[in-house]
Design an enzyme around this catalytic site. Sequence first.
Site, PDB file in Angstrom:
ATOM      1  N   HIS A  72       0.770  -1.175   0.415  1.00  0.00           N
ATOM      2  CA  HIS A  72      -0.109  -0.012   0.040  1.00  0.00           C
ATOM      3  C   HIS A  72       0.927   1.260  -0.068  1.00  0.00           C
ATOM      4  O   HIS A  72       1.931   1.456   0.506  1.00  0.00           O
ATOM      5  CB  HIS A  72      -0.937   0.023   1.298  1.00  0.00           C
ATOM      6  CG  HIS A  72      -2.172  -0.852   1.238  1.00  0.00           C
ATOM      7  ND1 HIS A  72      -3.202  -0.721   2.094  1.00  0.00           N
ATOM      8  CD2 HIS A  72      -2.354  -1.969   0.222  1.00  0.00           C
ATOM      9  CE1 HIS A  72      -4.197  -1.644   1.538  1.00  0.00           C
ATOM     10  NE2 HIS A  72      -3.593  -2.231   0.346  1.00  0.00           N
ATOM     11  N   TYR A 200      -9.248   5.424   7.936  1.00  0.00           N
ATOM     12  CA  TYR A 200      -9.096   5.672   9.361  1.00  0.00           C
ATOM     13  C   TYR A 200     -10.448   6.768   9.258  1.00  0.00           C
ATOM     14  O   TYR A 200     -10.004   7.786   8.908  1.00  0.00           O
ATOM     15  CB  TYR A 200      -7.811   6.116   9.864  1.00  0.00           C
ATOM     16  CG  TYR A 200      -6.880   5.052   9.969  1.00  0.00           C
ATOM     17  CD1 TYR A 200      -6.065   4.949   9.143  1.00  0.00           C
ATOM     18  CD2 TYR A 200      -6.466   4.614  11.484  1.00  0.00           C
ATOM     19  CE1 TYR A 200      -5.221   3.887   8.971  1.00  0.00           C
ATOM     20  CE2 TYR A 200      -5.573   3.557  11.433  1.00  0.00           C
ATOM     21  CZ  TYR A 200      -4.739   3.188  10.347  1.00  0.00           C
ATOM     22  OH  TYR A 200      -3.916   2.325  10.504  1.00  0.00           O
ATOM     23  N   PRO A 292      -3.677   0.108  18.799  1.00  0.00           N
ATOM     24  CA  PRO A 292      -3.502  -0.574  17.594  1.00  0.00           C
ATOM     25  C   PRO A 292      -3.667   0.746  16.303  1.00  0.00           C
ATOM     26  O   PRO A 292      -3.375   0.322  15.328  1.00  0.00           O
ATOM     27  CB  PRO A 292      -4.373  -1.449  17.370  1.00  0.00           C
ATOM     28  CG  PRO A 292      -5.393  -1.566  18.365  1.00  0.00           C
ATOM     29  CD  PRO A 292      -4.821  -0.679  19.440  1.00  0.00           C
ATOM     30  N   LYS A 296       1.350  -0.322  15.123  1.00  0.00           N
ATOM     31  CA  LYS A 296       2.817  -0.364  15.756  1.00  0.00           C
ATOM     32  C   LYS A 296       3.017  -1.407  16.501  1.00  0.00           C
ATOM     33  O   LYS A 296       4.282  -2.153  16.667  1.00  0.00           O
ATOM     34  CB  LYS A 296       3.170   0.898  16.563  1.00  0.00           C
ATOM     35  CG  LYS A 296       3.255   2.136  15.675  1.00  0.00           C
ATOM     36  CD  LYS A 296       4.411   2.208  14.834  1.00  0.00           C
ATOM     37  CE  LYS A 296       4.028   3.068  13.529  1.00  0.00           C
ATOM     38  NZ  LYS A 296       4.133   2.552  12.124  1.00  0.00           N
ATOM     39  N   TYR A 384       4.163   6.588  10.407  1.00  0.00           N
ATOM     40  CA  TYR A 384       3.320   5.372   9.894  1.00  0.00           C
ATOM     41  C   TYR A 384       4.004   4.265   9.175  1.00  0.00           C
ATOM     42  O   TYR A 384       3.867   3.030   9.538  1.00  0.00           O
ATOM     43  CB  TYR A 384       2.164   5.729   9.178  1.00  0.00           C
ATOM     44  CG  TYR A 384       0.945   4.618   8.805  1.00  0.00           C
ATOM     45  CD1 TYR A 384       1.014   3.907   8.081  1.00  0.00           C
ATOM     46  CD2 TYR A 384      -0.288   4.643   9.840  1.00  0.00           C
ATOM     47  CE1 TYR A 384      -0.056   2.725   7.944  1.00  0.00           C
ATOM     48  CE2 TYR A 384      -1.267   3.788   9.768  1.00  0.00           C
ATOM     49  CZ  TYR A 384      -1.016   2.740   8.724  1.00  0.00           C
ATOM     50  OH  TYR A 384      -1.904   1.916   8.805  1.00  0.00           O
TER      51      TYR A 384
HETATM   52  P1  FAS Z   1       2.053 -11.993  21.807  1.00  0.00           P
HETATM   53  O1  FAS Z   1       1.071 -11.745  23.050  1.00  0.00           O
HETATM   54  O2  FAS Z   1       1.502 -12.049  20.329  1.00  0.00           O
HETATM   55  O3  FAS Z   1       2.661 -13.507  22.007  1.00  0.00           O
HETATM   56  C1  FAS Z   1       3.162 -13.915  23.457  1.00  0.00           C
HETATM   57  C2  FAS Z   1       2.916 -15.299  23.535  1.00  0.00           C
HETATM   58  O4  FAS Z   1       3.318 -15.824  24.810  1.00  0.00           O
HETATM   59  C3  FAS Z   1       1.478 -15.619  23.550  1.00  0.00           C
HETATM   60  O5  FAS Z   1       1.485 -16.904  22.154  1.00  0.00           O
HETATM   61  C4  FAS Z   1       1.341 -16.392  24.810  1.00  0.00           C
HETATM   62  O6  FAS Z   1       0.222 -17.706  24.749  1.00  0.00           O
HETATM   63  C5  FAS Z   1       2.420 -16.692  25.167  1.00  0.00           C
HETATM   64  N1  FAS Z   1       2.754 -16.823  26.564  1.00  0.00           N
HETATM   65  C6  FAS Z   1       1.948 -15.750  27.524  1.00  0.00           C
HETATM   66  N2  FAS Z   1       2.381 -16.191  28.730  1.00  0.00           N
HETATM   67  C7  FAS Z   1       3.029 -17.392  28.705  1.00  0.00           C
HETATM   68  C8  FAS Z   1       3.828 -18.161  29.730  1.00  0.00           C
HETATM   69  N3  FAS Z   1       3.573 -17.860  31.006  1.00  0.00           N
HETATM   70  N4  FAS Z   1       4.476 -19.236  29.372  1.00  0.00           N
HETATM   71  C9  FAS Z   1       4.757 -19.355  28.105  1.00  0.00           C
HETATM   72  N5  FAS Z   1       4.158 -18.742  26.873  1.00  0.00           N
HETATM   73  C10 FAS Z   1       3.436 -17.597  27.545  1.00  0.00           C
HETATM   74  N6  FAS Z   1      -1.044  -4.675  16.805  1.00  0.00           N
HETATM   75  C11 FAS Z   1      -1.218  -3.877  15.603  1.00  0.00           C
HETATM   76  O7  FAS Z   1      -0.459  -3.717  15.097  1.00  0.00           O
HETATM   77  N7  FAS Z   1      -2.652  -4.140  15.090  1.00  0.00           N
HETATM   78  C12 FAS Z   1      -3.593  -4.424  15.438  1.00  0.00           C
HETATM   79  O8  FAS Z   1      -4.865  -4.473  15.244  1.00  0.00           O
HETATM   80  C13 FAS Z   1      -3.477  -5.254  16.702  1.00  0.00           C
HETATM   81  N8  FAS Z   1      -4.556  -6.013  17.582  1.00  0.00           N
HETATM   82  C14 FAS Z   1      -4.395  -6.463  18.543  1.00  0.00           C
HETATM   83  C15 FAS Z   1      -5.609  -7.494  19.174  1.00  0.00           C
HETATM   84  C16 FAS Z   1      -5.331  -7.909  20.553  1.00  0.00           C
HETATM   85  C17 FAS Z   1      -6.580  -8.460  21.081  1.00  0.00           C
HETATM   86  C18 FAS Z   1      -4.044  -7.894  21.134  1.00  0.00           C
HETATM   87  C19 FAS Z   1      -3.922  -8.506  22.461  1.00  0.00           C
HETATM   88  C20 FAS Z   1      -3.114  -7.285  20.417  1.00  0.00           C
HETATM   89  C21 FAS Z   1      -3.306  -6.658  19.184  1.00  0.00           C
HETATM   90  N9  FAS Z   1      -2.093  -6.069  18.570  1.00  0.00           N
HETATM   91  C22 FAS Z   1      -2.346  -5.420  17.135  1.00  0.00           C
HETATM   92  C23 FAS Z   1      -0.944  -6.214  19.108  1.00  0.00           C
HETATM   93  C24 FAS Z   1      -0.257  -7.664  18.540  1.00  0.00           C
HETATM   94  O9  FAS Z   1      -0.230  -7.712  17.423  1.00  0.00           O
HETATM   95  C25 FAS Z   1       1.120  -7.543  19.254  1.00  0.00           C
HETATM   96  O10 FAS Z   1       1.719  -6.371  18.989  1.00  0.00           O
HETATM   97  C26 FAS Z   1       2.029  -8.610  19.151  1.00  0.00           C
HETATM   98  O11 FAS Z   1       0.921  -9.815  19.148  1.00  0.00           O
HETATM   99  C27 FAS Z   1       3.072  -8.917  19.850  1.00  0.00           C
HETATM  100  O12 FAS Z   1       3.497  -9.992  19.810  1.00  0.00           O
HETATM  101  P2  FAS Z   1       4.352 -10.630  20.900  1.00  0.00           P
HETATM  102  O13 FAS Z   1       5.303  -9.703  21.553  1.00  0.00           O
HETATM  103  O14 FAS Z   1       4.827 -11.808  20.174  1.00  0.00           O
HETATM  104  O15 FAS Z   1       3.354 -10.951  21.843  1.00  0.00           O
HETATM  105  C1  PHB Z   2      -5.649  -4.292  10.860  1.00  0.00           C
HETATM  106  O1  PHB Z   2      -5.862  -4.815   9.728  1.00  0.00           O
HETATM  107  O2  PHB Z   2      -5.788  -5.447  11.642  1.00  0.00           O
HETATM  108  C2  PHB Z   2      -5.405  -2.973  11.426  1.00  0.00           C
HETATM  109  C3  PHB Z   2      -4.741  -2.161  10.412  1.00  0.00           C
HETATM  110  C4  PHB Z   2      -4.360  -1.139  10.949  1.00  0.00           C
HETATM  111  C5  PHB Z   2      -4.342  -0.630  12.211  1.00  0.00           C
HETATM  112  C6  PHB Z   2      -4.820  -1.395  13.362  1.00  0.00           C
HETATM  113  C7  PHB Z   2      -5.346  -2.692  12.812  1.00  0.00           C
HETATM  114  O3  PHB Z   2      -3.802   0.469  12.791  1.00  0.00           O
END
Ligand code: FAS
Ligand code: PHB
Length: 389
Positions: A72, A200, A292, A296, A384
Amino acid sequence: MRIQVAIIGAGPAGLLLGRLLEKAGIETIILERRSQDHVLGRIRAGVLEQGTVELLDKAGVAERLHAEGLIHDGVEFCFDGDRHRFNFRELIGRTVTVYGQTEVTRDLMHARDASGSKTIYEADNVTLHDFDGDTPRVRYVKGGVEHELTCDFIAGCDGYHGVSRASVPEEAIRTFERVYPFGWLGILADTPPVGEELIYAHHERGFALCSMRSPTRSRYYIQVPAGEKVDEWSDDRFWDELRRRVDAETAGTLITGPSIEKSIALLRSFVAEPLRFGRLFLAGDAAHIVPPTGAKGLNLAASDVGALAEALIEFYRERSTAGIDGYSSRVLARIWKAERFSWWMTSILHTFPDTDAFGRRIQRAEFDYLRTSPAAARSLAENYTGLPF
Ligand code: FAS
Ligand code: PHB
């Protein structure tokens, strides 16, 4: 069992760190609390910064990303029905790639499975020990049997609710947090996206985001008050509310369909400092959370582990501690800039219960400044698409 680096968590941070270290000949084991399917079942981020794509290339896991990812050149803002497109390629010569976090995770899992590096899924009761000394230990239970690892380093990649940050003595860590009074209700549907790029939208009823995963799979979000329950939102109610928050043209061309996933994520800004405690390092959501809005979260996780991998590789290859000693300050400098941008995007695009008429005019002025000032637009574009790693 002895291993060089024990990684806690098989999310994108843990898996990418494992891959980068493995390619440098450093042995790792990943301990993951949940099953592989459960990790893959999470629907999260969707936008990759150019730097993240380059890091996935370096990790040798970007073949499908290049085949299926959507490059994009920009995004659109829609403010109370007025739309404006920011062309990143024109403004600063950089782009973003739309490719779901689920797919990044899947690619990393496949690469790790193929390499034979060990991942213990459904590892219970993970505990961290002696990371303030030279021989840290990790204990866990698998299938009711207790295990213990000794290692050189522990990488806490276990997310916001993980055990790693919780294992650090309270007096050794400082946290900074802002919890927002709303969340994002997200829906995934096998319908063609409403636009070529992300939209957005700011509206007095609340924020909305039109995103996508592919030309046939859409991802939409609407701001909902904190405490809202997903069961209170039928698909029809979601689509009606989304239409109210975007401009008439977008509302008129929106193609709706049954949700294949629907969930609410609360929004918070969070940073822990420092991110190194002896032989324990924190990376990704274990270290920080961003709303989100600025896309980032996943990208910060990638830049953290890119820096951590470099530092650990330097330690093993050159027996130098310069990288690991500088890890925390190096990544925190970039983390705080991403926190600022994510907070700023959230502040201008969402409706806050305590925003008065003056505050709403300031939000509008931010939009008008962005769409009339090339300097302001370039600042948006460089943040961004991702500040330099
Ligand atoms: P993660 O949380 O992905 O991974 C951590 C892992 O550690 C998990 O698999 C968990 O099961 C494991 N774990 C936890 N405790 C443990 C323990 N005690 N022992 C062993 N394993 C354990 N970011 C965006 O940029 N855009 C979005 O739209 C967006 N939407 C999101 C929606 C939700 C509901 C959440 C929670 C986050 C969202 N994020 C978004 C942020 C997300 O993408 C994170 O930045 C990304 O998953 C970060 O990756 P990790 O640091 O690997 O953490
Ligand atoms: C998504 O596609 O999940 C998404 C994209 C941009 C954002 C957040 C989430 O800023």
